[in-house]
Design a protein around this motif. Sequence first.
Motif, short mmCIF file in Angstrom:
data_model
loop_
_atom_site.label_atom_id
_atom_site.label_comp_id
_atom_site.label_asym_id
_atom_site.label_seq_id
_atom_site.Cartn_x
_atom_site.Cartn_y
_atom_site.Cartn_z
N ALA A 172 42.16 47.62 31.54
CA ALA A 172 41.82 47.68 30.11
C ALA A 172 41.78 49.15 29.67
O ALA A 172 42.09 50.05 30.45
CB ALA A 172 40.47 47.00 29.87
N LYS B 200 51.98 35.29 36.65
CA LYS B 200 51.44 34.81 37.91
C LYS B 200 52.51 34.10 38.75
O LYS B 200 52.59 34.28 39.96
CB LYS B 200 50.28 33.84 37.65
CG LYS B 200 49.57 33.40 38.90
CD LYS B 200 48.59 32.27 38.64
CE LYS B 200 47.26 32.76 38.20
NZ LYS B 200 46.25 31.69 38.08
N ARG C 73 48.09 48.75 30.82
CA ARG C 73 47.04 47.80 30.46
C ARG C 73 47.53 46.36 30.51
O ARG C 73 48.70 46.08 30.29
CB ARG C 73 46.50 48.10 29.07
CG ARG C 73 45.81 49.42 28.97
CD ARG C 73 45.27 49.64 27.58
NE ARG C 73 45.02 51.07 27.38
CZ ARG C 73 44.82 51.61 26.21
NH1 ARG C 73 44.83 50.87 25.12
NH2 ARG C 73 44.61 52.91 26.11
N GLY C 74 46.58 45.47 30.78
CA GLY C 74 46.88 44.04 30.77
C GLY C 74 46.38 43.39 32.05
O GLY C 74 45.74 44.01 32.89
N THR C 75 46.69 42.12 32.17
CA THR C 75 46.35 41.37 33.37
C THR C 75 47.60 41.27 34.23
O THR C 75 48.64 40.79 33.77
CB THR C 75 45.83 39.96 33.02
OG1 THR C 75 44.67 40.12 32.18
CG2 THR C 75 45.44 39.19 34.25
N TRP C 76 47.48 41.74 35.44
CA TRP C 76 48.58 41.75 36.39
C TRP C 76 48.21 40.85 37.56
O TRP C 76 47.03 40.64 37.84
CB TRP C 76 48.83 43.17 36.89
CG TRP C 76 49.17 44.15 35.81
CD1 TRP C 76 48.29 44.86 35.04
CD2 TRP C 76 50.47 44.53 35.37
NE1 TRP C 76 48.96 45.66 34.16
CE2 TRP C 76 50.31 45.48 34.34
CE3 TRP C 76 51.76 44.18 35.75
CZ2 TRP C 76 51.39 46.07 33.68
CZ3 TRP C 76 52.83 44.77 35.10
CH2 TRP C 76 52.64 45.70 34.08
N TYR C 77 49.22 40.37 38.27
CA TYR C 77 48.98 39.47 39.40
C TYR C 77 49.74 39.95 40.63
O TYR C 77 50.86 40.48 40.51
CB TYR C 77 49.43 38.04 39.06
CG TYR C 77 48.67 37.44 37.92
CD1 TYR C 77 47.45 36.81 38.14
CD2 TYR C 77 49.15 37.54 36.61
CE1 TYR C 77 46.74 36.26 37.09
CE2 TYR C 77 48.44 37.01 35.56
CZ TYR C 77 47.24 36.36 35.80
OH TYR C 77 46.52 35.84 34.76
N LYS D 128 44.18 38.82 40.81
CA LYS D 128 44.25 39.43 39.48
C LYS D 128 43.90 40.91 39.54
O LYS D 128 43.00 41.32 40.26
CB LYS D 128 43.21 38.76 38.59
CG LYS D 128 43.74 38.20 37.31
CD LYS D 128 42.60 37.78 36.42
CE LYS D 128 42.59 36.30 36.23
NZ LYS D 128 41.70 35.90 35.14
N VAL E 265 43.04 43.59 36.47
CA VAL E 265 42.86 43.72 35.02
C VAL E 265 42.66 45.20 34.69
O VAL E 265 41.70 45.82 35.13
CB VAL E 265 41.66 42.90 34.52
CG1 VAL E 265 41.48 43.06 33.02
CG2 VAL E 265 41.82 41.43 34.89
N LYS F 243 53.14 40.80 35.50
CA LYS F 243 52.43 40.23 34.35
C LYS F 243 52.36 38.70 34.45
O LYS F 243 51.45 38.09 33.94
CB LYS F 243 53.12 40.60 33.04
CG LYS F 243 52.96 42.03 32.64
CD LYS F 243 51.69 42.20 31.89
CE LYS F 243 51.61 43.60 31.30
NZ LYS F 243 50.43 43.79 30.52
N ASN G 29 39.66 46.64 36.74
CA ASN G 29 38.94 45.60 37.48
C ASN G 29 37.43 45.83 37.51
O ASN G 29 36.79 45.74 38.55
CB ASN G 29 39.48 45.46 38.90
CG ASN G 29 40.43 44.29 39.02
OD1 ASN G 29 40.91 43.77 38.02
ND2 ASN G 29 40.70 43.88 40.22
N GLY H 287 37.49 40.68 40.49
CA GLY H 287 36.90 41.12 39.24
C GLY H 287 35.39 41.06 39.30
O GLY H 287 34.81 40.28 40.04
#
Length: 183
Positions: free
Chosen positions: A90, A177, A71-75, A86, A88, A175, A95, A47
């Motif tokens: 948006a 971790k 959208r969202g935070t993925w791992y 990560k 991200v 989604k 990222n 990031g």
Amino acid sequence: MKKSIFISTILFAGSLLTGCSSEKHVVNNSSSKVSSAAKYSSYLTKGHSNKINLHLKYKGFKLASTPIEYRGTWYRANPYDKKATKLVIANHTINGAATYHQVDPNLKLDRHSEKQNKEYAGNAIAINVDNNLLKTRSFFDTVGLVYKTGQFKGHPCLFISYGTNPKAINGAVFKDKGIALKY
């Protein structure tokens, strides 16, 4: 006699090549621009805290929104790491790179053009949504990453494909971790 001259020539050429320093090559490359693919891949692996200017204008492109389902935070993790990476996504960034859609189908970008490299510089990537696939690439690349929503062992994920075959699956992001580290 001819054989010994040939061998001597090869040995001499080899000594010249091994005696050449790659330092000059490195110095020349360090002053040139980093390839757009290298910049793009760095955005996908870490990031960036730099503030993104969503008001930048690029000829032939307009600011694009990523679809809500991506959208969202993925791992993501691999079997050899104990930490997850990560990703991200948006509304207008992936990222840390602003997302743009190409609106001029006749626009031809040349990665070897110094003028275009300056004009299209910045934390920006091109995206395209086609057949429920989110396709991402840097402005100068012809291939990039493709994301597809799905389920893996009952867990929501994004399947990742890169290269020229978007149907090939090269990985997945989750989604959660813990799930990413597990699979």
